[in-house]
Design a protein around this motif. Structure first.
Motif, PDB file in Angstrom:
ATOM      1  N   UNK A 182      38.151  -5.572  81.005  1.00 31.01           N
ATOM      2  CA  UNK A 182      39.714  -5.949  81.427  1.00 31.01           C
ATOM      3  C   UNK A 182      38.877  -7.637  80.490  1.00 31.01           C
ATOM      4  N   UNK A 183      37.974  -8.177  81.264  1.00 32.38           N
ATOM      5  CA  UNK A 183      38.019  -9.827  81.144  1.00 32.38           C
ATOM      6  C   UNK A 183      37.906 -10.414  81.155  1.00 32.38           C
ATOM      7  N   UNK A 184      37.988 -10.228  79.440  1.00 33.84           N
ATOM      8  CA  UNK A 184      38.388 -11.009  78.147  1.00 33.84           C
ATOM      9  C   UNK A 184      39.315 -10.757  77.911  1.00 33.84           C
ATOM     10  N   UNK A 185      39.855  -9.585  77.471  1.00 31.90           N
ATOM     11  CA  UNK A 185      41.143  -9.737  77.500  1.00 31.90           C
ATOM     12  C   UNK A 185      42.295 -10.499  77.491  1.00 31.90           C
ATOM     13  N   UNK A 197      44.063 -12.321  74.185  1.00 28.60           N
ATOM     14  CA  UNK A 197      45.201 -12.013  73.534  1.00 28.60           C
ATOM     15  C   UNK A 197      45.556 -13.583  73.253  1.00 28.60           C
ATOM     16  N   UNK A 198      44.746 -14.564  73.942  1.00 23.78           N
ATOM     17  CA  UNK A 198      45.266 -16.112  73.540  1.00 23.78           C
ATOM     18  C   UNK A 198      45.236 -16.191  72.174  1.00 23.78           C
ATOM     19  N   UNK A 199      43.883 -15.538  71.599  1.00 23.59           N
ATOM     20  CA  UNK A 199      43.128 -16.132  70.302  1.00 23.59           C
ATOM     21  C   UNK A 199      43.669 -15.259  69.272  1.00 23.59           C
ATOM     22  N   UNK A 200      44.862 -14.441  70.082  1.00 26.36           N
ATOM     23  CA  UNK A 200      45.711 -13.539  68.997  1.00 26.36           C
ATOM     24  C   UNK A 200      44.533 -12.868  68.191  1.00 26.36           C
ATOM     25  N   UNK A 201      43.723 -12.087  69.132  1.00 26.00           N
ATOM     26  CA  UNK A 201      42.914 -11.014  68.828  1.00 26.00           C
ATOM     27  C   UNK A 201      43.376  -9.758  68.915  1.00 26.00           C
ATOM     28  N   UNK A 202      44.239  -9.946  70.301  1.00 24.70           N
ATOM     29  CA  UNK A 202      44.803  -8.514  70.878  1.00 24.70           C
ATOM     30  C   UNK A 202      45.865  -9.071  71.443  1.00 24.70           C
ATOM     31  N   UNK A 203      47.344  -7.753  70.963  1.00 24.62           N
ATOM     32  CA  UNK A 203      48.854  -8.267  71.552  1.00 24.62           C
ATOM     33  C   UNK A 203      49.100  -7.777  73.467  1.00 24.62           C
ATOM     34  N   UNK A 252      49.220  -6.004  75.220  1.00 20.17           N
ATOM     35  CA  UNK A 252      48.683  -4.858  75.866  1.00 20.17           C
ATOM     36  C   UNK A 252      47.476  -4.482  76.046  1.00 20.17           C
ATOM     37  N   UNK A 253      46.328  -5.814  75.355  1.00 21.11           N
ATOM     38  CA  UNK A 253      45.168  -5.534  75.642  1.00 21.11           C
ATOM     39  C   UNK A 253      44.914  -4.106  74.547  1.00 21.11           C
ATOM     40  N   UNK A 254      45.635  -3.853  73.441  1.00 18.42           N
ATOM     41  CA  UNK A 254      44.919  -2.941  73.177  1.00 18.42           C
ATOM     42  C   UNK A 254      45.281  -3.045  71.045  1.00 18.42           C
ATOM     43  N   UNK A 255      46.087  -3.517  71.056  1.00 17.54           N
ATOM     44  CA  UNK A 255      46.798  -3.448  69.596  1.00 17.54           C
ATOM     45  C   UNK A 255      46.208  -4.306  69.349  1.00 17.54           C
ATOM     46  N   UNK A 256      45.495  -4.733  68.083  1.00 16.24           N
ATOM     47  CA  UNK A 256      44.932  -5.504  67.532  1.00 16.24           C
ATOM     48  C   UNK A 256      46.367  -6.623  66.492  1.00 16.24           C
ATOM     49  N   UNK A 257      45.965  -7.716  67.159  1.00 14.01           N
ATOM     50  CA  UNK A 257      46.552  -8.632  66.101  1.00 14.01           C
ATOM     51  C   UNK A 257      46.618  -9.458  64.854  1.00 14.01           C
ATOM     52  N   UNK A 258      47.455  -9.654  63.865  1.00 14.71           N
ATOM     53  CA  UNK A 258      47.344 -10.116  62.714  1.00 14.71           C
ATOM     54  C   UNK A 258      47.329  -9.006  61.339  1.00 14.71           C
ATOM     55  N   UNK A 270      34.844 -14.382  68.157  1.00 13.63           N
ATOM     56  CA  UNK A 270      34.150 -15.823  68.448  1.00 13.63           C
ATOM     57  C   UNK A 270      34.289 -16.750  69.056  1.00 13.63           C
ATOM     58  N   UNK A 271      35.327 -17.327  68.370  1.00  7.98           N
ATOM     59  CA  UNK A 271      35.693 -18.888  68.989  1.00  7.98           C
ATOM     60  C   UNK A 271      36.823 -18.437  70.521  1.00  7.98           C
ATOM     61  N   UNK A 272      37.171 -17.329  70.864  1.00  9.49           N
ATOM     62  CA  UNK A 272      37.944 -17.081  72.496  1.00  9.49           C
ATOM     63  C   UNK A 272      36.587 -16.853  72.450  1.00  9.49           C
ATOM     64  N   UNK A 273      35.693 -16.541  72.819  1.00 12.77           N
ATOM     65  CA  UNK A 273      34.898 -16.564  73.765  1.00 12.77           C
ATOM     66  C   UNK A 273      33.743 -18.187  73.985  1.00 12.77           C
ATOM     67  N   UNK A 274      33.729 -18.672  72.831  1.00 13.42           N
ATOM     68  CA  UNK A 274      33.053 -19.943  72.604  1.00 13.42           C
ATOM     69  C   UNK A 274      33.692 -20.669  73.683  1.00 13.42           C
ATOM     70  N   UNK A 275      34.758 -20.410  73.650  1.00 10.09           N
ATOM     71  CA  UNK A 275      36.000 -21.346  74.307  1.00 10.09           C
ATOM     72  C   UNK A 275      36.231 -21.438  76.076  1.00 10.09           C
TER      73      UNK A 275
END
Length: 236
Positions: free
Chosen positions: A166-169, A173-179, A181-187, A201-206
């Motif tokens: 869960x290190x990058x959760x 979440x901040x990038x609106x990839x996950x809700x 809860x860390x499980x539900x996908x956004x969008x 990739x933008x979340x990892x880049x930042x």
């Protein structure tokens, strides 16, 4: 930009979101033949804390055998046998530096995945991206100090692995990839897959300050090394 190097993201670098395009339609890089096809990119290894030469060594290269800097296009001029029924295929990398990270662009039967923990020993940080054009999802792993801390498939971020899965959760979440809860996908469920991969990739880049110039898969000339097999590294 100098040969084999670039500066920070958003200036001479291009971030890494564009890596979502590798192997897809309209990228300028045919996906036929997949990640292991001759001349096709099989992955990108980013390493912080070692030089490009040491990265090549940890991936299996003899540091004394670097070629003269060559472009991505010229990789196709090398004699690389990707698959041998009874022996290792050939793996080749081109290496450089960008935004404080060394990087290796992988071709053929390369070693980034299986040597990930070796590359990451002695406090080195490693991010490994594999586009997997014929076997989606694309995969991303983060390792540090000899251990894979977390990894997931792009588009399948709810399924994670590693010592700290869960290190990058929070970043996802901040990038609106996950809700939250860390499980539900956004969008929306019908969001273009490429757009979703770019957000991840933008979340990892930042998070890590990663960047790779688009020219690395074009005219930027970088030294190349053999990391597996017996490729003929002389340009034809």
């Amino acid at each position: 930009m100098t040969e084999g190097t670039c500066e920070e993201p958003g200036r001479d670098g291009d971030g890494i979101q564009w890596l979502a395009e590798i192997g897809g339609p309209g990228t300028g890089r045919p996906s036929t033949g997949g990640p292991d096809g001759e001349g096709e990119v099989g992955g990108v290894v980013f390493a912080r804390g070692i030089t490009p030469e040491e990265l090549a060594r940890r991936m299996g290269a003899d540091p004394a055998t670097a070629t003269e800097p060559i472009s991505d296009t010229e990789i196709r001029d090398l004699d690389i046998e990707v698959y041998r029924p009874s022996d290792d295929g050939d793996g080749v990398i081109r290496v450089g530096t960008c935004a404080g990270w060394s990087f290796a662009i992988e071709y053929g039967d390369s070693t980034g995945g299986e040597l990930l923990t070796e590359i990451a020993r002695d406090g080195v940080e490693v991010v490994h991206f594999r586009p997997m054009p014929e076997q989606r999802p694309a995969l991303l792993d983060y390792a540090r100090d000899g251990a894979v801390l977390c990894g997931f498939g792009l588009g399948e971020e709810r399924w994670r692995w590693g010592q700290e899965p869960d290190l990058l959760v929070p970043d996802l979440v901040a990038a609106k990839v996950l809700e939250a809860d860390g499980v539900t996908s956004c969008g929306p469920g019908r969001e273009a897959a490429g757009a979703a991969r770019r957000r991840t990739l933008g979340a990892v880049e930042r998070r890590f300050g990663l960047s790779l110039p688009r020219a690395a898969l074009g005219g930027l000339r970088l030294p190349a090394y053999a990391v597996r097999g017996t490729p003929d590294m002389a340009l034809r």
